[in-house]
Structures are given as C-alpha cells and as structure tokens.
Design a protein around this motif. Structure first.
Motif, PDB file in Angstrom:
ATOM      1  N   VAL A  41     -15.151   2.145  12.812  1.00 61.25           N
ATOM      2  CA  VAL A  41     -15.470   1.696  11.463  1.00 61.25           C
ATOM      3  C   VAL A  41     -15.777   2.892  10.537  1.00 61.25           C
ATOM      4  CG1 VAL A  41     -17.914   1.343  11.933  1.00 61.25           C
ATOM      5  CG2 VAL A  41     -16.805   0.003  10.143  1.00 61.25           C
ATOM      6  N   PHE A  42     -16.341   3.948  11.062  1.00 55.97           N
ATOM      7  CA  PHE A  42     -16.612   5.131  10.230  1.00 55.97           C
ATOM      8  C   PHE A  42     -15.315   5.789   9.775  1.00 55.97           C
ATOM      9  CE2 PHE A  42     -20.718   4.696  12.266  1.00 55.97           C
ATOM     10  CZ  PHE A  42     -21.557   4.943  11.196  1.00 55.97           C
ATOM     11  N   PHE A  98     -14.021   3.776   6.961  1.00 53.95           N
ATOM     12  CA  PHE A  98     -14.743   4.066   5.721  1.00 53.95           C
ATOM     13  C   PHE A  98     -14.287   5.406   5.123  1.00 53.95           C
ATOM     14  CE2 PHE A  98     -18.456   5.725   3.410  1.00 53.95           C
ATOM     15  CZ  PHE A  98     -18.631   4.688   2.512  1.00 53.95           C
ATOM     16  N   VAL A 104     -12.595   6.185   1.426  1.00 50.87           N
ATOM     17  CA  VAL A 104     -13.173   7.133   0.476  1.00 50.87           C
ATOM     18  C   VAL A 104     -12.180   8.240   0.139  1.00 50.87           C
ATOM     19  CG1 VAL A 104     -14.964   8.866   0.176  1.00 50.87           C
ATOM     20  CG2 VAL A 104     -15.541   6.637   1.094  1.00 50.87           C
ATOM     21  N   MET A 155      -9.459   7.033  -2.085  1.00 48.25           N
ATOM     22  CA  MET A 155      -9.886   6.875  -3.482  1.00 48.25           C
ATOM     23  C   MET A 155      -9.957   8.235  -4.181  1.00 48.25           C
ATOM     24  SD  MET A 155     -12.812   4.007  -3.428  1.00 48.25           S
ATOM     25  CE  MET A 155     -12.408   2.286  -3.545  1.00 48.25           C
ATOM     26  N   ILE A 156     -10.491   9.219  -3.477  1.00 47.62           N
ATOM     27  CA  ILE A 156     -10.555  10.562  -4.069  1.00 47.62           C
ATOM     28  C   ILE A 156      -9.143  11.055  -4.386  1.00 47.62           C
ATOM     29  CG2 ILE A 156     -11.155  12.965  -3.597  1.00 47.62           C
ATOM     30  CD1 ILE A 156     -13.572  11.944  -2.096  1.00 47.62           C
ATOM     31  N   VAL A 164      -7.933   9.530  -7.595  1.00 46.54           N
ATOM     32  CA  VAL A 164      -8.516  10.149  -8.782  1.00 46.54           C
ATOM     33  C   VAL A 164      -7.911  11.529  -9.014  1.00 46.54           C
ATOM     34  CG1 VAL A 164     -10.647  10.934  -9.836  1.00 46.54           C
ATOM     35  CG2 VAL A 164     -10.611   8.820  -8.567  1.00 46.54           C
ATOM     36  N   LEU A 165      -7.664  12.252  -7.941  1.00 46.35           N
ATOM     37  CA  LEU A 165      -7.066  13.587  -8.082  1.00 46.35           C
ATOM     38  C   LEU A 165      -5.685  13.519  -8.729  1.00 46.35           C
ATOM     39  CD1 LEU A 165      -7.915  15.397  -4.742  1.00 46.35           C
ATOM     40  CD2 LEU A 165      -8.613  16.062  -7.032  1.00 46.35           C
ATOM     41  N   LYS A 166      -5.018  12.427  -8.498  1.00 45.41           N
ATOM     42  CA  LYS A 166      -3.658  12.300  -9.030  1.00 45.41           C
ATOM     43  C   LYS A 166      -3.638  11.822 -10.472  1.00 45.41           C
ATOM     44  CE  LYS A 166      -1.721  11.475  -4.501  1.00 45.41           C
ATOM     45  NZ  LYS A 166      -1.409  10.432  -3.520  1.00 45.41           N
ATOM     46  N   PHE A 167      -4.813  11.492 -11.005  1.00 48.35           N
ATOM     47  CA  PHE A 167      -4.896  11.046 -12.402  1.00 48.35           C
ATOM     48  C   PHE A 167      -4.416  12.134 -13.358  1.00 48.35           C
ATOM     49  CE2 PHE A 167      -8.521   7.687 -12.300  1.00 48.35           C
ATOM     50  CZ  PHE A 167      -7.636   6.811 -11.724  1.00 48.35           C
ATOM     51  N   GLY A 168      -3.764  11.718 -14.397  1.00 49.42           N
ATOM     52  CA  GLY A 168      -3.495  12.631 -15.514  1.00 49.42           C
ATOM     53  C   GLY A 168      -2.300  13.531 -15.331  1.00 49.42           C
ATOM     54  N   ASP A 169      -1.544  13.350 -14.271  1.00 49.30           N
ATOM     55  CA  ASP A 169      -0.319  14.144 -14.127  1.00 49.30           C
ATOM     56  C   ASP A 169       0.810  13.384 -14.808  1.00 49.30           C
ATOM     57  OD1 ASP A 169       1.767  15.663 -13.440  1.00 49.30           O
ATOM     58  OD2 ASP A 169       1.365  15.720 -11.278  1.00 49.30           O
ATOM     59  N   ARG A 170       1.421  14.008 -15.836  1.00 47.99           N
ATOM     60  CA  ARG A 170       2.372  13.237 -16.637  1.00 47.99           C
ATOM     61  C   ARG A 170       3.791  13.329 -16.127  1.00 47.99           C
ATOM     62  NH1 ARG A 170       1.167  13.780 -22.846  1.00 47.99           N
ATOM     63  NH2 ARG A 170       2.602  12.029 -22.736  1.00 47.99           N
ATOM     64  N   GLN A 221     -19.505 -10.595   8.195  1.00 49.60           N
ATOM     65  CA  GLN A 221     -20.674 -11.127   7.504  1.00 49.60           C
ATOM     66  C   GLN A 221     -20.647 -12.629   7.245  1.00 49.60           C
ATOM     67  OE1 GLN A 221     -23.065  -8.981   7.038  1.00 49.60           O
ATOM     68  NE2 GLN A 221     -21.821  -7.215   7.634  1.00 49.60           N
TER      69      GLN A 221
END
Lengths: 562, 127
Positions: free
Chosen positions: B35-36, B39, B43, B46-47, B50-56, B86
């Motif tokens: 499970v770790f 996780f 994570v 997701m990082i 975000v790193l790939k954001f803004g490349d046109r 749960q």
C-alpha cells in the motif's frame, strides 16, 4: 485564452508541487506512526484515515483527533504537519494572488476580454489605429451617429482616456503596437463586420504597415491613412489605399481656397467643418499678397497650392538654404517687425505663421497684427497643450492638423458623394458658390449643417420603390416635405444627383426619381431623420404624394371600392 | 547538464518504476502489492503532472495527457481500495484488489508512453 492558461499553469507549478509533497509526507507520517485505540492496543492509521485527517487538518476545519485520541508521537507529528500544510497553502494561494496582481497578467486578461468583445461584434465597425486628436474626434463623431468602432493605441494613457471620454456607444480599446499584425488581428482586422481601417498614428511607417496588412487581408475594405510625406503617399496609393490624408496639403488646399475664392471656401467649410464660421467672414479681402513664414513641409505645401492660383507670395525662413530655389524671399523668422517690414506686411492681405515652433508662430502673428490690423492671420498650432493660448490669439485661422484630418475623413466616411460634390463644386465660380451659400444659410443659419445621401433601391428606400411599383412617379420634392405635415418643407435641399455616373449639381426639385439614383442632401440633422420616414414607410410617402392616408388593409380597400 | 531536466526525467521514470513495482506480483494476492508503494506511485504521478504544466509544445501536451491518464487510473484504483477497506462490509475482496492492480496496470502503460515520449524528445532535441 491559451496564453493565460499556460501562464497560470507555469506559475503554479512550484506551489502545487510543494502542496503535494507536504500533504503526502504528512499522510505517510500518520500511517507509519503507531497509535493507540480505546482499548489500549497498538493501532496503525490506514491511508484513508490519514488522508482524511490531513485534509481537514490542513484547512483546520472542525479539528478533532480521529478515530481514537492520539498518542504523544502522533500529536508531535500533527504539530509538524499543521505548520507544513498551512505554510504550503499560504504559499500556493499567495503565488496565485501575486500572479493576478502582476501587470503582465492584467494586460493579458484585458487583451483577452478585448478580443472577446471585438469578435462578438455583429454590426459594422471601424478599426481606428491611434487615439490622438484625430482619432478621438473621429470616434466621437462616429459614436454620435451610432457607428461602432474599435481603437488601438500604443500608449495606455490614451486608452485610459478613451474609457473616460463620455462616448455614446462603448468603444473597446487595446494598448498595443498597431504596426504588429497580431495586434491588428486581435482588434478585428479579419472580422467580417469590419468596414474600414483608419491608420491615424503619428508615425508614417506604422500607418503604412497598417494599410498594407489591411489591404492584404481584406482588399475590398476601405483604408484611410494619414501621412506626412510625399513618398509615403505615393506608396500608399500604389496598393489602392482609398483615402490618403496629408494634413499639410489638406490645410494648404483649404487655405488657398480661402485666398482665391472666399465663398467657395465658406461652402466647403460649412460642409466639412462642424463649427462653421459666419457668413460675414467671407467679406474680408483675401486676394493680394500673402506672406508665408517658415518654409518647412507645411510652408512648401502652401507654396505649391498658392502658386497654382497665381497668388502673390513672399516667403520667409531663417534658413537661407531652404529659400534657395524660390522667388520673393526674405531671410528671417518674421518674429521681428524689421523682417516683416521688408516682406511688405503693410501692403499684404494675409500672413501665415507656419513654423514648427508655437511660440514663434504666436509672436509672428502678434507682431504682424500690430503692423497691419486688417491682415488675415493664419497660425499653425503644433502642440495640443497650447490650445488655450491659441484660442485667445485672435487669429483668423488656426491650423491644427489633427482636426483637419478628422473632418476630412469624417466627410469621406459620412457619404462618398460628399467628396465628389466638393470636387465638382470647385469647378464652379465664386458667384455660384455665393448663391449656394445663401441657400445653405437660409436653412441652417447658426446650426450645424449636416449632409447625407440616399440611394434609390429596394434596400435603402423601400417606400419609393413600392410607389414606383404601383406605376406612380416620385418627385424629388416629395422627399423634402415634412412627413407630419406635407405643406411644410424640411430644412434641407439636394446638392447633387448621380444617375448612371452622370452628375447633376443642385438638381431641380421636380426631378423624377429613378431606380439607382444617388442623391446628396444637405440640411439639418433633424431633416435627415424625418426623411428616413418618408423613404422607408409606404404610408407616409403615399400621404406626401397624394395628401391622403392610404388604406392599407384588405377591408378598407374593399370598402373603398364600394 | 540541465538540473531541471534531471528532475523532470527523474520523476517521470520514478513514476514508472513505482507503478511497475506495485503492479508486479499475482493479481489477486494483496501480499504482493504494498500500500505504501501505491501511495508513493500516486504522489509521484501527481508531481509529474504538475511538472508537465505550462509546456506549450506539442510533445509537452502529449506528456501532460499521459500523466493525466495515469493520475485518473491511480485515483480510481485508490477509490476502489478505499471503498473496500472502509465502506464495504466484505472488506477488500479478491475482485477489488485485482481491479485495483489492473487499473494500476493501465496507469503503468500510460507511464510507459510518457517515458517513451521523454526519450523521443531527448533523442530529437540533441543538445
């Protein structure tokens, strides 16, 4: 759109990563650190609970220790996590706010909303580049007539002024360099409803590139360009720019008209300028010797125009080289009485102070007026800030290039027939102009004289076409009657009729209209509104023709037959 | 050597390896899937996004798309697992764990595409 989106994403990269890292570290910490349940057994939080706890801890909403009270180790970790998550939130939100406050971002947002607004236009509009004296005068007039426009100017200050100027319609403005095709495109250069592009910046090269871009993208569209050099004017004409306005030449033509045919000049003035001078001003003697001070671009344009009409001229300039190829010259600025005496100011009828220095110009006028009070004085105004001084200078004519161009362009935009009429008019003599002037004066007296044109066709004048379809004839005089009371005349009269390319100045009022006729009227703006009733509404035109209210429904027609 | 590029490539490859590590093992056996690791995979994924954001550039858009796909699959997998652990009365059943693992397999594929794109970009842009 995409620009803003990408900027947003790029700027948020770091804060978002910080947020993710801190949240995940906190979550993992809670999963690893052993806890104790209510029975005192060792208990490990699972990921679901850890994420849940960190989520509400980060935003500190309804803080409580779940599902069992925490152990000391868990509380230590909670403490650390609170600071971490709160700081990362502050950091993310702070950078987002900083981005919104950045001027670059603001500019992009404004540009985007401007582009959106322009692309949503669905009525015809003019694209005006340059919001200086000329641009603002034109836009004001256009908005008064309910015509929309869009402005590009390089200075934000002027765009701000556009917002503050009380215009009747909203005029979107963009602060950008108009010589860049991208900016022009954003302002609607390729928009289907853009009817004309006005290049009015004070830079000839920018005007040139605007005209070229417009002609390349939409060859049929009207392009009006301002220019101050001969070379540029020829260049603009070479690729079909419709109207090229050179302020110096335009004013020189205007002044020379005043010198050789004062009545014609007044007619011209009444038709073109919104604020016209009184009829009496024409009686001032204007033929004789004129003195031109300053032989720059304006002086030379004046010289050429005056020379065409054999006006006696004396040229003054403090630079002897400028005067080399001209006759009747005096070296000097004209600010001193001695120089003006040499130029013969006492016998002259007019003096033109045309240097590019406002103080010199005013000084010339004042000195000359002292020497010869009857002199017709013309003074060139270079800076807009000096308006107040010039207004009180008592000069007969103030040459302010911005307004001249504005009036010229407006006359052209108003109706294409007007320039044609003015050209035709100048072939007539001054007596003819005098008669015309009297007629105009009887109609307009002190009010502003407007001019408009109508074209007889299905689209513009359905009422006339319908009457003609019934087999009746429509006389020109019918259009000039008051739709509310046919015995009264509207305050207007026809200036010119164009039929199949033939021009007829001042057509008779009994002329029968034909399809395709174009008629130019002049008169009060109110008359134009009334006339649009009679050309659009069949019932009203029928009333004007016959004096009867037409019976327009079937029952009334049947009853009438009985 | 560009530090930014190193970080970028590091995270993209890390996302792939973590994902692969979690995926590896018998599909229905929970003991094979940590499970770790799961996780960490979420994570890092997701990082990466975000790193790939803004490349046109076009390739940047493709990379962002693959990352978003991986995120989507992993988040759905996490939701299924969370439901099982749960909410569901039966606990984490064999079907649930197999669908979690198969979803992570899909994310693995997206991550592979992402790494391929990274390699293509590196090879095309020789600097």
């Amino acid at each position: 759109m995409s620009d803003i989106f990408y900027l947003l994403l790029r700027r948020l990269r770091q804060p978002l990563i910080t947020l993710i890292v801190i949240y995940s570290v906190s979550t993992v910490g809670f999963v690893i650190i052993p806890g104790q349940d209510d029975q005192g057994n060792v208990w490990h939080m699972d990921f679901f609970h850890a994420v849940y706890f960190v989520s509400f801890m980060g935003s500190t909403i309804g803080f409580g220790e779940i599902p069992y009270a925490f152990t000391a180790a868990q509380r230590v970790w909670t403490l650390i996590s609170i600071y971490g998550t709160v700081i990362s939130w502050l950091y993310s939100i702070g950078s987002l706010l900083a981005l919104f406050q950045e001027p670059v971002f603001g500019r992009m947002l404004r540009r985007r909303s401007f582009v959106n607004e322009v692309s949503n236009f669905n009525e015809p509009f003019y694209l005006v580049c340059g919001y200086g004296i000329t641009g603002s005068a034109i836009i004001k007039k256009l908005s008064e007539r309910g015509i929309r426009s869009v402005v590009i100017d390089i200075s934000q200050e002027r765009i701000d002024r556009l917002e503050m100027d009380d215009l009747l319609t909203r005029v979107p403005g963009l602060c950008a360099d108009a010589s860049l095709p991208e900016a022009l495109d954003d302002a609607g250069l390729q928009h289907g409803s853009c009817v004309g592009v006005l290049a009015l910046t004070n830079n000839d090269n920018v005007n040139l590139s605007i005209s070229i871009a417009s002609k390349l993208l939409a060859p049929q569209r009207i392009v009006v360009s301002r220019t101050e050099s001969e070379v540029n004017a020829r260049n603009l004409a070479s690729f079909g720019t419709e109207h090229i306005v050179d302020p110096f030449r335009a004013y020189a033509e205007y002044l020379s008209l005043a010198a050789h045919s004062p009545y014609m000049h007044l007619v011209y003035d009444w038709l073109i300028n919104p604020y016209h001078r009184p009829l009496s001003s024409a009686y001032k003697k204007t033929s004789g010797r004129w003195i031109i001070c300053g032989l720059g671009r304006f002086g030379k344009a004046l010289y050429h125009e005056f020379a065409k009409h054999d006006v006696e001229l004396v040229l003054l300039d403090d630079d002897a080289r400028q005067l080399k190829n001209y006759k009747n010259t005096v070296v000097g600025l004209g600010t001193e009485a001695a120089t003006l005496e040499v130029a013969g100011v006492r016998e002259a009828v007019g003096i033109i102070a045309g240097t590019n220095n406002d103080a010199d110009n005013l000084s010339i006028i004042l000195t000359a007026q002292e020497l010869n009070p009857k002199l017709v004085t013309v003074v060139r105004q270079n800076l807009n800030t000096n308006t107040l001084v010039y207004k009180n200078s008592n000069a007969d004519f103030i040459m302010e290039s911005g307004r001249i161009i504005a009036n010229r362009i407006l006359a052209k935009l108003k109706t294409p027939l007007l320039p044609v009429f003015i050209e035709q008019m100048q072939r007539q003599d001054d007596v003819w102009a005098h008669t015309l002037l009297n007629r105009m004066s009887s109609i307009a007296s002190d009010s502003e004289l407007d001019s408009w044109s109508i074209t007889v066709n299905e689209e513009a004048t359905p009422a006339i076409m319908a009457i003609m379809g019934d087999g009746d004839q429509v006389k020109l005089s019918a259009l000039m009657k008051d739709p509310r009371h046919r015995k009264d005349q509207l305050n207007c009269f026809p200036l010119m009729l164009r039929r199949n390319g033939d021009l007829k100045l001042l057509p008779g009022e009994l002329t029968l209209l034909e399809e395709g006729d174009e008629i130019l009227f002049c008169g009060l703006a109110d008359a134009s509104d009334q006339m649009s009733w009679s050309i659009n509404n069949y019932n009203i035109l029928f009333y004007l023709q016959t004096g009867e209210e037409p019976s327009h429904n079937l029952l009334a027609k049947l009853l009438k037959r009985i | 050597m560009n530090r930014e590029k190193v970080i970028f490539a590091f995270f993209i490859v890390l996302a792939l390896t973590l994902n692969f590590g979690f995926f590896l093992g018998e599909i229905e056996n929970l003991a094979h899937h940590n499970v770790f690791e799961f996780f960490a995979a979420i994570v890092v994924s997701m990082i990466c996004t975000v790193l790939k954001f803004g490349d046109r550039t076009h390739i940047g858009a493709l990379m962002l798309a693959t990352s978003l796909v991986a995120d989507l699959q992993l988040v759905v997998a996490a939701m299924i697992w969370g439901y099982g652990a749960q909410i569901s009365a039966d606990g984490v059943t064999a079907e649930m764990i197999s669908s979690v693992v198969s979803l992570s397999g899909g994310a693995l594929l997206a991550n592979i595409v992402s790494v391929i794109l990274l390699m293509v970009e590196t090879i095309v842009v020789r600097r």
